[in-house]
Each structure stands twice: as structure tokens, then as C-alpha cells.
Design an enzyme around this catalytic site. Structure first.
Site, mmCIF file in Angstrom:
data_model
loop_
_atom_site.group_PDB
_atom_site.id
_atom_site.type_symbol
_atom_site.label_atom_id
_atom_site.label_comp_id
_atom_site.label_asym_id
_atom_site.label_seq_id
_atom_site.Cartn_x
_atom_site.Cartn_y
_atom_site.Cartn_z
ATOM 1 N N HIS A 70 0.750 -1.012 -0.122
ATOM 2 C CA HIS A 70 -0.046 -0.063 -0.061
ATOM 3 C C HIS A 70 0.826 1.356 -0.045
ATOM 4 C CE1 HIS A 70 -3.624 -2.059 0.936
ATOM 5 N NE2 HIS A 70 -3.017 -2.893 1.762
ATOM 6 N N PRO A 71 0.393 2.433 -0.638
ATOM 7 C CA PRO A 71 1.102 3.528 -0.428
ATOM 8 C C PRO A 71 0.706 4.237 0.652
ATOM 9 C CG PRO A 71 -0.904 3.641 -1.927
ATOM 10 C CD PRO A 71 -0.696 2.326 -1.680
ATOM 11 N N PHE A 123 0.363 3.730 7.945
ATOM 12 C CA PHE A 123 -0.857 3.817 8.706
ATOM 13 C C PHE A 123 -1.762 3.254 7.377
ATOM 14 C CE2 PHE A 123 -5.002 6.434 8.590
ATOM 15 C CZ PHE A 123 -5.503 6.014 9.647
ATOM 16 N N ALA A 127 -10.246 3.256 3.238
ATOM 17 C CA ALA A 127 -10.331 4.526 2.911
ATOM 18 C C ALA A 127 -11.708 4.848 2.057
ATOM 19 C CB ALA A 127 -9.107 5.263 2.286
#
Length: 171
Positions: A70-71, A123, A127
Site C-alpha cells: 500500500h502507498p 498507517f 479509505a
């Protein structure tokens, strides 16, 4: 990429694993789910995915491998380079960050770095449907937690994302 369940069931192990890695970058999770084919329904696949994830997430290295796919929230510019497998999914999932003002984005960038520095991993939050401000609020609420708590939180959020991506893969 969109597949039918029949196509997925007909894939060889490497093809099936590769398709699953677009949903979650834990190689152990992807291999174990692919090995359980054939699935009669998408619901059965997702249920099996949940079962596999509940075991895989207990191994920190497997969880961290999944998180590495994940970015950082709001850092969509890195998608094409580092996160080629999950770029399309992550860009859509994080679209709420695209509409944020500079102040929120800067606070998100600072919070992300503080989180990474404290816990040693990014984190992660489910989203979809959240604004950048909501993601920032969640980040700030979780930042005081202990690392063990955040590993559990990250694993829970990762599974939500995986479930969403599985549903999209088989649309």
C-alpha cells in the site's frame, strides 16, 4: 482486470496467486487461497480468504508484507512506481485524499511520517468513502496506540481492503 470465478478456478497456481496478489500482497495469503480452489461462489472464496487471513496476520512478517503493498494515504504519486500491482485499486480507494485542501494533505503527510516512525509500518485504513479529513482524524486517533494494538488495527483494515478488492476482481 475482471474475472469470472470459473476463469479463476481454471487458472494454474501461479496465475491464481498472481491475480490474488492484486488484492493483497501477502504471498502466503495469496498462495493459500489459490490452493483451495475451486470455489463454488464468490462468498465461499471470501469466507476462505477471511479464514486464511486470520492465520496469516498472526505472523508479523506476513502482515508487514501485505502492508508494504500500500502507498501512504494521500501519497498517490508513488502508485505507478512502487505499487504497480495494486495501483488502480489504491488510487480509487484513496480518492477522498484527492479533494483535500493543502493544509489537510500536509497534516496527513506529517501524521503518516510520525506513524511510520513510531510503528515501523504505514498507517492503513479502509479509505473508501472517507474524506482526507476523516482519514487524518483516524490517523491522529490511532497514533497514541501501542504497536501491538496497531498491528491488530492494520490487520483488520487490510482484510476490509482485501474483501473490497476481491469483490471488484470478480465483478
Amino acid at each position: 482486470m475482471s474475472l469470472t470465478l470459473a476463469q479463476f478456478n481454471d487458472f494454474d497456481q501461479d496465475q491464481a496467486t498472481s491475480a490474488l496478489l492484486t488484492c493483497c500482497t501477502s504471498s502466503r495469503w495469496a498462495h493459500n487461497v489459490a490452493s483451495a480452489r475451486p470455489f463454488e461462489t464468490l462468498e465461499a472464496l471470501i469466507a476462505h480468504s477471511d479464514t486464511v487471513w486470520s492465520k496469516v496476520q498472526q505472523q508479523e512478517s506476513d502482515l508487514l508484507e501485505a502492508l508494504d503493498g500500500h502507498p501512504q494515504i494521500g501519497n498517490v504519486a508513488t502508485l505507478k512506481e512502487k505499487y504497480r500491482n495494486t495501483a488502480d485499486s489504491a488510487a480509487h480507494e484513496q480518492s477522498g485524499a484527492n479533494e483535500a485542501d493543502d493544509e489537510v494533505l500536509e497534516a496527513l503527510a506529517q501524521g503518516n511520517q510520525a506513524y511510520l516512525d513510531k510503528f515501523g509500518f504505514i498507517f492503513i485504513v479502509f479509505a473508501t468513502g472517507k474524506s482526507a479529513k476523516q482519514m487524518l482524524d483516524l490517523l491522529l486517533a490511532r497514533l497514541p496506540n501501542e504497536r501491538t494494538t496497531e498491528l491488530v488495527n492494520a490487520a483488520t483494515e487490510q482484510n476490509k481492503i482485501t474483501r473490497l478488492r476481491l469483490n471488484k476482481l470478480f465483478e
